[in-house]
Design a protein around this motif. Structure first.
Motif, short mmCIF file in Angstrom:
data_model
loop_
_atom_site.label_atom_id
_atom_site.label_comp_id
_atom_site.label_asym_id
_atom_site.label_seq_id
_atom_site.Cartn_x
_atom_site.Cartn_y
_atom_site.Cartn_z
N TYR A 44 44.96 48.76 20.40
CA TYR A 44 43.96 48.53 21.43
C TYR A 44 44.36 49.34 22.66
N GLU A 45 43.37 49.83 23.37
CA GLU A 45 43.61 50.49 24.65
C GLU A 45 43.44 49.45 25.75
N VAL A 46 44.55 49.03 26.34
CA VAL A 46 44.53 47.92 27.30
C VAL A 46 44.70 48.45 28.72
N THR A 47 43.76 48.10 29.59
CA THR A 47 43.83 48.45 31.01
C THR A 47 43.96 47.17 31.82
N THR A 48 45.02 47.06 32.61
CA THR A 48 45.19 45.88 33.46
C THR A 48 44.51 46.11 34.79
N VAL A 49 44.10 45.01 35.42
CA VAL A 49 43.39 45.10 36.69
C VAL A 49 44.28 45.77 37.73
N ALA A 50 43.69 46.67 38.50
CA ALA A 50 44.43 47.36 39.55
C ALA A 50 44.17 46.74 40.91
N SER A 51 42.93 46.32 41.16
CA SER A 51 42.56 45.71 42.43
C SER A 51 41.65 44.51 42.17
N PHE A 52 42.07 43.36 42.66
CA PHE A 52 41.28 42.15 42.45
C PHE A 52 40.03 42.11 43.34
N ASP A 53 39.91 43.07 44.24
CA ASP A 53 38.70 43.18 45.06
C ASP A 53 37.67 44.11 44.42
N LYS A 54 38.07 44.83 43.38
CA LYS A 54 37.19 45.84 42.79
C LYS A 54 37.05 45.66 41.28
N ILE A 55 37.01 44.41 40.85
CA ILE A 55 36.96 44.13 39.42
C ILE A 55 35.70 44.69 38.78
N ILE A 56 34.57 44.55 39.42
CA ILE A 56 33.32 45.06 38.84
C ILE A 56 33.34 46.58 38.79
N ASP A 57 33.85 47.23 39.83
CA ASP A 57 33.94 48.69 39.82
C ASP A 57 34.85 49.15 38.68
N GLU A 58 35.97 48.47 38.50
CA GLU A 58 36.89 48.83 37.41
C GLU A 58 36.23 48.58 36.05
N PHE A 59 35.52 47.46 35.95
CA PHE A 59 34.83 47.14 34.69
C PHE A 59 33.85 48.26 34.32
N LYS A 60 33.07 48.71 35.29
CA LYS A 60 32.08 49.77 35.02
C LYS A 60 32.77 51.07 34.62
N ALA A 61 33.90 51.37 35.25
CA ALA A 61 34.61 52.61 34.94
C ALA A 61 35.26 52.56 33.56
N ILE A 62 35.80 51.40 33.18
CA ILE A 62 36.49 51.26 31.89
C ILE A 62 35.51 51.14 30.73
N GLU A 63 34.39 50.46 30.96
CA GLU A 63 33.42 50.14 29.90
C GLU A 63 34.14 49.52 28.71
#
Length: 233
Positions: free
Chosen positions: A26-45
């Motif tokens: 699995y390609e696992v990405t951990t959260v980088a910023s808890f203020d930008k979870i939605i932005d990270e979600f959109k970028a990671i898909e």
């Protein structure tokens, strides 16, 4: 390779989970910023989200609702909060499953594998058929929406799986065991109450588009769906 977005504020747990799951490709990405979870979600898909409840600023229930407003990506909660109410809230806010800490890594991997297989693999809805129609009731398979007389409700993954099963076997009683098996690969891994929660949520989604009392409880047996909407057409 399936992508997993891991939203966990304990770096030790996050690191251990990431290392373990990457062994299963699995390609696992951990959260980088808890203020930008939605932005990270959109970028990671991601294909799947692992989500803790106790997070900085906003809790996991909040972020689950935010993700659900833009995506039907499967979400598994992982939390030390083990009360039945927390598990019910997780499902009601759009989660697909719930794992309590401390957890067995093999159980986490099995749940991820099962959910991904149901959504994207051998048990996924056939791509060649984008919709089902039953006396004016439309079930859109790729969009996971149900529509009747111009009104539409967006379904979560579990709601969609349940409704598709009911439509396929209209007027037939579906046992709780059967429904648990199509929602979760191994029913021993889930509280039976979550099935009741998902059925209740599905009923509410149908009521939002004007369809009432079509999913009936058969005491001691399970549930069945009957056509109550054609009489109103």
């Amino acid at each position: 390779m399936k992508r997993i977005y891991l939203i966990e504020d304990d770096p030790k747990i996050a690191g251990l989970l990431k290392d373990y799951l990457e062994k299963y490709e699995y390609e696992v990405t951990t959260v980088a910023s808890f203020d930008k979870i939605i932005d990270e979600f959109k970028a990671i898909e991601p294909h799947l989200v692992l989500l803790d409840i106790n997070l900085p600023r906003f809790d996991g229930f909040y972020w689950c609702r935010q993700i659900r407003s833009i995506s039907n990506c499967p979400i598994i909660f992982i939390s030390a909060r083990d009360s039945g109410m927390d598990q019910v809230m997780a499902i009601e806010n759009g989660g697909d499953d719930y794992i309590t800490k401390p957890f067995d890594f093999d159980v986490v991997q099995a749940k991820i594998k099962g959910l991904i297989r149901r959504i994207y693999g051998e048990y996924a809805a056939p791509n060649q058929s984008e919709s089902m129609e039953l006396d004016g009731l439309q079930l859109y398979l790729t969009a996971m929406e149900v529509s009747w007389k111009g009104q539409t409700s967006v379904l979560t993954k579990n709601e969609f799986i349940l409704l598709r099963a009911f439509v396929h076997r209209l007027n037939n009683v579906l046992s709780r065991t059967y429904l648990l098996e199509i929602l979760w690969d191994d029913e021993t891994f889930v509280d039976d109450n979550t099935l009741s929660v998902n059925v209740t949520r599905l009923r509410k989604k149908l009521e939002q588009i004007g369809i009432f009392d079509c999913i009936q409880t058969v005491r001691g047996a399970g549930y069945k769906m009957v056509n109550t909407w054609s009489e109103l057409a």
